[in-house]
Design a protein around this motif. Structure first.
Motif, PDB file in Angstrom:
ATOM      1  N   ILE A   2     -24.099 -39.323  -6.539  1.00 60.31           N
ATOM      2  CA  ILE A   2     -24.724 -38.793  -7.755  1.00 60.31           C
ATOM      3  C   ILE A   2     -25.916 -39.670  -8.120  1.00 60.31           C
ATOM      4  O   ILE A   2     -25.867 -40.899  -7.970  1.00 60.31           O
ATOM      5  CB  ILE A   2     -23.712 -38.765  -8.919  1.00 60.31           C
ATOM      6  CG1 ILE A   2     -22.546 -37.822  -8.586  1.00 60.31           C
ATOM      7  CG2 ILE A   2     -24.377 -38.320 -10.220  1.00 60.31           C
ATOM      8  CD1 ILE A   2     -21.419 -37.856  -9.582  1.00 60.31           C
ATOM      9  N   SER A   3     -26.967 -39.053  -8.592  1.00 60.75           N
ATOM     10  CA  SER A   3     -28.169 -39.795  -8.964  1.00 60.75           C
ATOM     11  C   SER A   3     -27.878 -40.753 -10.111  1.00 60.75           C
ATOM     12  O   SER A   3     -27.583 -40.329 -11.237  1.00 60.75           O
ATOM     13  CB  SER A   3     -29.275 -38.817  -9.385  1.00 60.75           C
ATOM     14  OG  SER A   3     -30.342 -39.516 -10.006  1.00 60.75           O
ATOM     15  N   GLU A   4     -27.958 -42.048  -9.837  1.00 61.24           N
ATOM     16  CA  GLU A   4     -27.663 -43.040 -10.865  1.00 61.24           C
ATOM     17  C   GLU A   4     -28.719 -43.029 -11.975  1.00 61.24           C
ATOM     18  O   GLU A   4     -28.405 -43.281 -13.140  1.00 61.24           O
ATOM     19  CB  GLU A   4     -27.554 -44.439 -10.240  1.00 61.24           C
ATOM     20  CG  GLU A   4     -26.315 -44.638  -9.383  1.00 61.24           C
ATOM     21  CD  GLU A   4     -25.026 -44.459 -10.167  1.00 61.24           C
ATOM     22  OE1 GLU A   4     -24.994 -44.799 -11.370  1.00 61.24           O
ATOM     23  OE2 GLU A   4     -24.053 -43.956  -9.581  1.00 61.24           O
ATOM     24  N   SER A   5     -29.962 -42.736 -11.594  1.00 61.32           N
ATOM     25  CA  SER A   5     -31.002 -42.723 -12.622  1.00 61.32           C
ATOM     26  C   SER A   5     -30.762 -41.595 -13.621  1.00 61.32           C
ATOM     27  O   SER A   5     -30.986 -41.754 -14.828  1.00 61.32           O
ATOM     28  CB  SER A   5     -32.389 -42.570 -11.985  1.00 61.32           C
ATOM     29  OG  SER A   5     -32.525 -41.324 -11.323  1.00 61.32           O
ATOM     30  N   LEU A   6     -30.267 -40.454 -13.124  1.00 62.18           N
ATOM     31  CA  LEU A   6     -29.984 -39.350 -14.037  1.00 62.18           C
ATOM     32  C   LEU A   6     -28.692 -39.567 -14.812  1.00 62.18           C
ATOM     33  O   LEU A   6     -28.583 -39.125 -15.970  1.00 62.18           O
ATOM     34  CB  LEU A   6     -29.935 -38.034 -13.257  1.00 62.18           C
ATOM     35  CG  LEU A   6     -31.290 -37.566 -12.710  1.00 62.18           C
ATOM     36  CD1 LEU A   6     -31.135 -36.294 -11.892  1.00 62.18           C
ATOM     37  CD2 LEU A   6     -32.288 -37.335 -13.841  1.00 62.18           C
ATOM     38  N   VAL A   7     -27.738 -40.255 -14.214  1.00 62.21           N
ATOM     39  CA  VAL A   7     -26.541 -40.645 -14.963  1.00 62.21           C
ATOM     40  C   VAL A   7     -26.950 -41.513 -16.143  1.00 62.21           C
ATOM     41  O   VAL A   7     -26.513 -41.306 -17.286  1.00 62.21           O
ATOM     42  CB  VAL A   7     -25.545 -41.391 -14.061  1.00 62.21           C
ATOM     43  CG1 VAL A   7     -24.449 -42.043 -14.904  1.00 62.21           C
ATOM     44  CG2 VAL A   7     -24.928 -40.441 -13.049  1.00 62.21           C
ATOM     45  N   HIS A   8     -27.812 -42.478 -15.867  1.00 54.94           N
ATOM     46  CA  HIS A   8     -28.284 -43.380 -16.929  1.00 54.94           C
ATOM     47  C   HIS A   8     -29.023 -42.598 -18.008  1.00 54.94           C
ATOM     48  O   HIS A   8     -28.811 -42.823 -19.211  1.00 54.94           O
ATOM     49  CB  HIS A   8     -29.198 -44.452 -16.326  1.00 54.94           C
ATOM     50  CG  HIS A   8     -29.814 -45.356 -17.352  1.00 54.94           C
ATOM     51  ND1 HIS A   8     -29.095 -46.310 -18.037  1.00 54.94           N
ATOM     52  CD2 HIS A   8     -31.097 -45.444 -17.813  1.00 54.94           C
ATOM     53  CE1 HIS A   8     -29.891 -46.949 -18.867  1.00 54.94           C
ATOM     54  NE2 HIS A   8     -31.110 -46.436 -18.755  1.00 54.94           N
ATOM     55  N   GLY A  10     -28.666 -39.449 -18.782  1.00 54.26           N
ATOM     56  CA  GLY A  10     -27.736 -38.622 -19.535  1.00 54.26           C
ATOM     57  C   GLY A  10     -26.849 -39.409 -20.469  1.00 54.26           C
ATOM     58  O   GLY A  10     -26.470 -38.926 -21.545  1.00 54.26           O
ATOM     59  N   GLU A  11     -26.492 -40.623 -20.070  1.00 51.63           N
ATOM     60  CA  GLU A  11     -25.614 -41.442 -20.906  1.00 51.63           C
ATOM     61  C   GLU A  11     -26.364 -42.127 -22.041  1.00 51.63           C
ATOM     62  O   GLU A  11     -25.787 -42.411 -23.092  1.00 51.63           O
ATOM     63  CB  GLU A  11     -24.913 -42.505 -20.047  1.00 51.63           C
ATOM     64  CG  GLU A  11     -23.886 -41.939 -19.089  1.00 51.63           C
ATOM     65  CD  GLU A  11     -23.245 -43.023 -18.233  1.00 51.63           C
ATOM     66  OE1 GLU A  11     -22.154 -42.753 -17.689  1.00 51.63           O
ATOM     67  OE2 GLU A  11     -23.834 -44.123 -18.112  1.00 51.63           O
ATOM     68  N   LYS A  12     -27.650 -42.362 -21.843  1.00 51.17           N
ATOM     69  CA  LYS A  12     -28.441 -43.094 -22.833  1.00 51.17           C
ATOM     70  C   LYS A  12     -29.111 -42.093 -23.780  1.00 51.17           C
ATOM     71  O   LYS A  12     -30.117 -41.492 -23.448  1.00 51.17           O
ATOM     72  CB  LYS A  12     -29.506 -43.965 -22.152  1.00 51.17           C
ATOM     73  CG  LYS A  12     -30.268 -44.865 -23.097  1.00 51.17           C
ATOM     74  CD  LYS A  12     -31.270 -45.723 -22.321  1.00 51.17           C
ATOM     75  CE  LYS A  12     -31.956 -46.749 -23.207  1.00 51.17           C
ATOM     76  NZ  LYS A  12     -32.718 -46.160 -24.290  1.00 51.17           N
ATOM     77  N   SER A  14     -31.242 -40.746 -27.028  1.00 47.76           N
ATOM     78  CA  SER A  14     -32.437 -41.237 -27.712  1.00 47.76           C
ATOM     79  C   SER A  14     -32.010 -41.985 -28.962  1.00 47.76           C
ATOM     80  O   SER A  14     -30.935 -41.749 -29.534  1.00 47.76           O
ATOM     81  CB  SER A  14     -33.353 -40.067 -28.090  1.00 47.76           C
ATOM     82  OG  SER A  14     -32.828 -39.351 -29.190  1.00 47.76           O
ATOM     83  N   GLY A  15     -32.865 -42.895 -29.414  1.00 42.75           N
ATOM     84  CA  GLY A  15     -32.579 -43.643 -30.635  1.00 42.75           C
ATOM     85  C   GLY A  15     -32.411 -42.733 -31.838  1.00 42.75           C
ATOM     86  O   GLY A  15     -31.610 -43.009 -32.742  1.00 42.75           O
ATOM     87  N   ILE A  16     -33.143 -41.637 -31.845  1.00 43.96           N
ATOM     88  CA  ILE A  16     -33.048 -40.683 -32.954  1.00 43.96           C
ATOM     89  C   ILE A  16     -31.665 -40.056 -32.973  1.00 43.96           C
ATOM     90  O   ILE A  16     -31.002 -39.982 -34.019  1.00 43.96           O
ATOM     91  CB  ILE A  16     -34.137 -39.597 -32.813  1.00 43.96           C
ATOM     92  CG1 ILE A  16     -35.527 -40.222 -32.839  1.00 43.96           C
ATOM     93  CG2 ILE A  16     -34.001 -38.558 -33.919  1.00 43.96           C
ATOM     94  CD1 ILE A  16     -36.646 -39.261 -32.465  1.00 43.96           C
ATOM     95  N   ARG A  17     -31.201 -39.595 -31.806  1.00 41.14           N
ATOM     96  CA  ARG A  17     -29.900 -38.954 -31.727  1.00 41.14           C
ATOM     97  C   ARG A  17     -28.765 -39.931 -32.025  1.00 41.14           C
ATOM     98  O   ARG A  17     -27.764 -39.587 -32.667  1.00 41.14           O
ATOM     99  CB  ARG A  17     -29.703 -38.348 -30.332  1.00 41.14           C
ATOM    100  CG  ARG A  17     -30.539 -37.109 -30.103  1.00 41.14           C
ATOM    101  CD  ARG A  17     -29.943 -35.908 -30.793  1.00 41.14           C
ATOM    102  NE  ARG A  17     -30.817 -34.750 -30.735  1.00 41.14           N
ATOM    103  CZ  ARG A  17     -30.500 -33.565 -31.238  1.00 41.14           C
ATOM    104  NH1 ARG A  17     -29.343 -33.402 -31.835  1.00 41.14           N
ATOM    105  NH2 ARG A  17     -31.337 -32.561 -31.156  1.00 41.14           N
ATOM    106  N   GLU A  18     -28.897 -41.175 -31.560  1.00 45.27           N
ATOM    107  CA  GLU A  18     -27.869 -42.177 -31.834  1.00 45.27           C
ATOM    108  C   GLU A  18     -27.733 -42.416 -33.327  1.00 45.27           C
ATOM    109  O   GLU A  18     -26.624 -42.527 -33.863  1.00 45.27           O
ATOM    110  CB  GLU A  18     -28.201 -43.478 -31.110  1.00 45.27           C
ATOM    111  CG  GLU A  18     -27.932 -43.437 -29.613  1.00 45.27           C
ATOM    112  CD  GLU A  18     -28.140 -44.786 -28.953  1.00 45.27           C
ATOM    113  OE1 GLU A  18     -28.730 -45.673 -29.607  1.00 45.27           O
ATOM    114  OE2 GLU A  18     -27.726 -44.940 -27.799  1.00 45.27           O
ATOM    115  N   LEU A  19     -28.877 -42.479 -34.015  1.00 46.85           N
ATOM    116  CA  LEU A  19     -28.858 -42.709 -35.456  1.00 46.85           C
ATOM    117  C   LEU A  19     -28.253 -41.511 -36.177  1.00 46.85           C
ATOM    118  O   LEU A  19     -27.457 -41.659 -37.110  1.00 46.85           O
ATOM    119  CB  LEU A  19     -30.287 -42.972 -35.947  1.00 46.85           C
ATOM    120  CG  LEU A  19     -30.462 -43.705 -37.273  1.00 46.85           C
ATOM    121  CD1 LEU A  19     -29.775 -45.060 -37.246  1.00 46.85           C
ATOM    122  CD2 LEU A  19     -31.951 -43.892 -37.571  1.00 46.85           C
TER     123      LEU A  19
END
Length: 391
Positions: A2-8, A10-12, A14-19
């Motif tokens: 699985i593409s690790e860059s896309l995993v990252h 998808g898991e990360k 945005s700061g806006i959404r986290e807030l």
């Protein structure tokens, strides 16, 4: 594998959404009325009543036609309506064939970027910019190049843009009215930018396009002018969404407009269609295309946004915050006391005051406020703004 860059990716979040999601969790603890969420740019004014009326009428008609496929570029009546509206408003001549409907502005941007992503392609973004630009460029074959912000007026530092240009520059992303600053790029600014790009295009032997990201085009205050960029610089492609202007962000309807004046316009249009096809685009939502075919003349009711703009700007300025008064959109940029926006945002969270650090917008030392919120929440939040400033 699985593409690790896309995993990252998808898991990360945005700061806006986290807030925003932090605010939802806090609301369950302290009550929704005690959380002052200025994170998301989610329209707080309902869609015009005419939109609901159009949908009701359409639902009473031919269901098969309403919900069936349209051509990939869009239903002809929808393309014609948008072309007529742009022609009337701009004085330019836009044909239905210049319009390619997409599922909102984000896929429009991605399609144009992918269409221009030749080998070693570079795309220039002028800070402050929408953070997803970096993702759109980097994951679609381009190199993202940032121009530092003009934090005095939030216009464009033309000299800084020139330093960012190279023979590999394919396009400059222009977002006006701007997210996150709310500033509108003036005719003078855009004329200077166009002159620079004309000169550099001639020097490099290929066009440098402007990609005009315009979802906030109709959200303008005090009769401010939003210049029609293709009328200033011929090699301009417009990406538009009805998410903000008609308060329909979840309906995902927008378009790419490639005027005939654009260099290699037919070829670029075909490349946009090809890029969309490669991403699995079949057609934009059929019913929403037919809504737009009858709604291009509708404009948003800006009274509530305007009141919020004045309330926040006046109150925060009186408290001692340094603010940029927005001319459009529904955001405001505020200088972070102490200079560290992340630290200030963390302090604000202790007051359940959710403010987005603008570092991800390419503008460290500032935070963004979304002004499309409940006016009552603004009033409840003002003591918290005062307290966190005094901490």
């Amino acid at each position: 594998m699985i593409s690790e860059s896309l995993v990252h990716l998808g898991e990360k979040k945005s700061g806006i959404r986290e807030l925003f999601e932090y605010g939802l969790r806090q609301a369950a603890v302290v009550g929704k009325e005690n959380v002052y969420d200025y994170s998301l740019g989610n329209p707080s004014v309902p869609a015009p009543e005419e939109v609901a009326s159009i949908i009701r009428e359409l639902l009473e008609g031919d269901s098969l036609a309403l919900h069936g496929y349209t051509p990939a570029g869009g239903a002809k009546e929808a393309q014609q309506a948008v072309a007529d509206d742009l022609t009337q408003r701009s004085g330019d001549t836009i044909r239905p064939e210049n319009i390619f409907f997409t599922c909102g502005a984000a896929p429009a941007l991605v399609a144009v970027l992918r269409a221009l992503a030749v080998e070693d392609a570079e795309f220039v973004a002028i800070a402050p910019y929408f953070p997803e630009y970096q993702v759109f460029v980097s994951y679609n074959g381009g190199k993202f190049v940032e121009v530092p912000p003009d934090t005095k007026n939030f216009q464009v530092d033309i000299a800084a843009v020139e330093r960012a240009l190279t023979p590999h520059t394919q396009a400059v992303l222009v977002n006006s009215p701007n997210n996150p600053s709310g500033v509108i790029y003036s005719r003078e600014t855009l004329t200077a930018l166009g002159a620079l790009l004309e000169r550099k295009s001639a020097e490099y032997g290929h066009p440098i396009y402007i990609i005009a990201d315009e979802p906030y085009r109709e959200l303008v205050y005090d009769n401010a002018e939003v210049p029609y960029i293709p009328g200033i610089y011929r090699d301009t492609v417009i990406c538009y969404s009805y998410s903000k202007s008609l308060s329909m962000p979840g309906e995902r309807i927008g378009y790419v407009c490639i005027p005939d004046s654009v260099t290699d316009s037919a070829k670029l249009h075909a490349a946009v269609a090809g890029a969309s096809r490669a991403f699995g685009h079949v057609c934009a939502p059929s019913m929403m295309q037919r809504v737009i075919a009858r709604a291009t003349g509708l404009r948003p009711d800006l009274e509530a946004y305007d009141k919020n703009r004045h309330t926040l700007y006046n109150a925060l300025s009186e408290m001692g915050y340094e603010c940029v008064k927005p001319e459009g959109a529904f955001y405001m940029m505020v200088k972070a006391p102490g200079g560290d926006a992340h630290a200030f945002s963390e302090r604000a969270k202790k007051e359940n005051l959710l403010l987005v650090p603008a570092d991800s917008f390419g503008c460290p030392g500032f935070f963004r406020i979304s002004t499309c919120v409940d006016p009552a929440m603004i009033q409840r939040s003002l003591p918290a703004f005062r307290r966190v400033l005094q901490d």
